[in-house]
Design a protein around this motif. Structure first.
Motif, PDB file in Angstrom:
ATOM      1  N   GLN A  31      77.675  71.844   3.173  1.00 29.29           N
ATOM      2  CA  GLN A  31      78.045  72.204   1.728  1.00 29.29           C
ATOM      3  C   GLN A  31      78.456  71.033   0.724  1.00 29.29           C
ATOM      4  OE1 GLN A  31      80.929  75.520   1.540  1.00 29.29           O
ATOM      5  NE2 GLN A  31      79.553  76.682   2.902  1.00 29.29           N
ATOM      6  N   THR A  32      78.967  70.034   1.543  1.00 34.41           N
ATOM      7  CA  THR A  32      79.324  68.776   0.864  1.00 34.41           C
ATOM      8  C   THR A  32      78.226  67.779   0.888  1.00 34.41           C
ATOM      9  OG1 THR A  32      81.820  69.164   1.685  1.00 34.41           O
ATOM     10  CG2 THR A  32      81.208  67.248   1.008  1.00 34.41           C
ATOM     11  N   ILE A  33      77.704  67.724   1.973  1.00 35.60           N
ATOM     12  CA  ILE A  33      76.526  66.773   2.153  1.00 35.60           C
ATOM     13  C   ILE A  33      75.190  66.890   1.165  1.00 35.60           C
ATOM     14  CG2 ILE A  33      74.672  65.652   3.753  1.00 35.60           C
ATOM     15  CD1 ILE A  33      76.497  66.204   5.941  1.00 35.60           C
ATOM     16  N   HIS A 226      78.818  78.374  -3.321  1.00 36.62           N
ATOM     17  CA  HIS A 226      79.952  78.945  -2.165  1.00 36.62           C
ATOM     18  C   HIS A 226      81.044  79.192  -2.685  1.00 36.62           C
ATOM     19  CE1 HIS A 226      76.416  77.127   0.529  1.00 36.62           C
ATOM     20  NE2 HIS A 226      76.414  76.335  -0.204  1.00 36.62           N
ATOM     21  N   PRO A 227      81.183  80.049  -3.386  1.00 37.29           N
ATOM     22  CA  PRO A 227      82.643  80.388  -3.949  1.00 37.29           C
ATOM     23  C   PRO A 227      83.579  80.801  -2.897  1.00 37.29           C
ATOM     24  CG  PRO A 227      80.833  82.287  -4.427  1.00 37.29           C
ATOM     25  CD  PRO A 227      80.261  81.085  -3.760  1.00 37.29           C
ATOM     26  N   THR A 243      89.708  67.906  -0.624  1.00 34.20           N
ATOM     27  CA  THR A 243      89.691  68.695   0.828  1.00 34.20           C
ATOM     28  C   THR A 243      88.777  69.915   0.459  1.00 34.20           C
ATOM     29  OG1 THR A 243      91.797  67.836   1.001  1.00 34.20           O
ATOM     30  CG2 THR A 243      90.998  69.798   2.213  1.00 34.20           C
ATOM     31  N   VAL A 244      87.888  70.064   1.430  1.00 42.89           N
ATOM     32  CA  VAL A 244      86.968  71.196   1.375  1.00 42.89           C
ATOM     33  C   VAL A 244      87.030  72.032   2.739  1.00 42.89           C
ATOM     34  CG1 VAL A 244      84.475  71.898   1.167  1.00 42.89           C
ATOM     35  CG2 VAL A 244      85.263  69.629  -0.097  1.00 42.89           C
ATOM     36  N   GLN A 245      87.471  73.282   2.364  1.00 43.67           N
ATOM     37  CA  GLN A 245      87.477  74.181   3.494  1.00 43.67           C
ATOM     38  C   GLN A 245      86.836  75.381   3.261  1.00 43.67           C
ATOM     39  OE1 GLN A 245      91.930  74.355   2.570  1.00 43.67           O
ATOM     40  NE2 GLN A 245      92.292  73.986   4.794  1.00 43.67           N
ATOM     41  N   PRO A 246      85.668  75.475   3.959  1.00 44.09           N
ATOM     42  CA  PRO A 246      84.539  76.788   4.102  1.00 44.09           C
ATOM     43  C   PRO A 246      85.173  77.740   4.938  1.00 44.09           C
ATOM     44  CG  PRO A 246      83.443  74.537   4.713  1.00 44.09           C
ATOM     45  CD  PRO A 246      85.078  74.202   4.793  1.00 44.09           C
ATOM     46  N   ASP A 253      72.866  80.065   2.834  1.00 46.17           N
ATOM     47  CA  ASP A 253      71.789  79.053   2.618  1.00 46.17           C
ATOM     48  C   ASP A 253      72.219  78.122   1.799  1.00 46.17           C
ATOM     49  OD1 ASP A 253      70.326  80.102   5.015  1.00 46.17           O
ATOM     50  OD2 ASP A 253      68.613  80.811   3.395  1.00 46.17           O
ATOM     51  N   LEU A 254      71.689  76.772   1.786  1.00 44.71           N
ATOM     52  CA  LEU A 254      71.988  75.999   0.801  1.00 44.71           C
ATOM     53  C   LEU A 254      71.225  76.209  -0.351  1.00 44.71           C
ATOM     54  CD1 LEU A 254      71.722  72.646   3.257  1.00 44.71           C
ATOM     55  CD2 LEU A 254      74.009  73.821   2.171  1.00 44.71           C
TER      56      LEU A 254
END
Length: 255
Positions: A31-33, A226-227, A243-246, A253-254
């Motif tokens: 999600q970050t890459i 990705h809400p 800071t990203v916390q999935p 899917d991307l």
């Protein structure tokens, strides 16, 4: 290969194939890459400490590894007398077989058997001459302080100005050497690559030049696609970071 075909192949790996390879990275990391990849485009990738290839396969599928765009897998492999922290043991044939099984041909990957502390300026120059500047470099070797500092500095020497560097186990309390190494680096001096985001147990670094752009790309992409992922802007070592916390309970899917 078009972006849509690349995305479909990557989504197939992240939704299923990644779970067949031993290792510690999770699909939600992309999600970050992925939004940054779409800005960077194809290019060489490399990893110090490949274990059985779980993350490296995903990077190859993301950044278009092929005959004219090789990946580099750097590991001790059978030189286990230098595995000072007892971390995961990279097995050359297992890595090769896993990459083969996921469509990354052996001729498209350069395997480097080395103690990463031997990687200095001369080795960096040789690496760039043979592979080109990396678009993504994963640091996941020995997690002791001296190794982590050396590996990050080597990564900075061989990564393109628009590329990303990932430092694994930054948030893992079992490997405090990683966080200590990063703290020592950024408290004592300035570097061209600075903290960008922490997500899925990794610290991502990017060049100062692209920092503001990549922060916005990541924030906008995740907010839109990705809400359920929680994001927060925080200051690390004087730099604005995310800071990203999935939500690890689900996969989407991307886009």
């Amino acid at each position: 290969m078009t972006t849509d075909i690349r995305k479909d192949a990557l989504n197939a790996y992240l939704s299923k194939g990644i779970h067949d390879v031993k290792g510690w990275c999770v699909p939600q990391l992309w999600q970050t890459i992925w939004p940054v990849y779409k800005a960077i485009g194809d290019g060489p990738v490399a990893e110090i400490g490949v274990f059985e290839g779980k993350f490296l396969i995903g990077l190859c599928k993301t950044f278009g590894t092929g005959p004219d765009n090789k990946a580099a897998a750097i590991d001790l492999f059978d030189m286990q007398e230098f595995n000072l922290d007892g971390a995961g043991v990279g097995k050359l044939e297992v890595v090769r077989n896993n990459l083969d099984g996921h469509g990354i041909g052996r001729d498209n990957v350069t395997y480097v058997k080395a103690d990463s502390l031997t990687l200095r300026t001369r080795e960096a120059d040789q690496f760039v001459a043979e592979n080109g500047l990396c678009k993504f470099f994963s640091v996941d070797g020995c997690h002791e302080v001296v190794h982590t500092v050396n590996d990050i500095e080597f990564a900075m020497k061989v990564t393109a100005n628009d590329g990303l560097i990932a430092v694994d186990d930054y948030a893992n309390p079992n490997w405090p050497g990683v966080q200590e190494a990063v703290a020592r680096m950024y408290i004592l001096r300035d570097f061209p690559f600075i903290p960008l985001a922490v997500t899925c147990n990794k610290l991502l670094l990017c060049s100062y030049s692209y920092h503001a752009k990549y922060l916005e790309l990541i924030h906008s992409y995740i907010r839109t696609n990705h809400p359920s992922t929680h994001m927060k802007f925080v200051t690390r070592f004087g730099y604005r970071t995310l800071t990203v916390q999935p939500d690890f309970r689900t996969w989407s899917d991307l886009q």
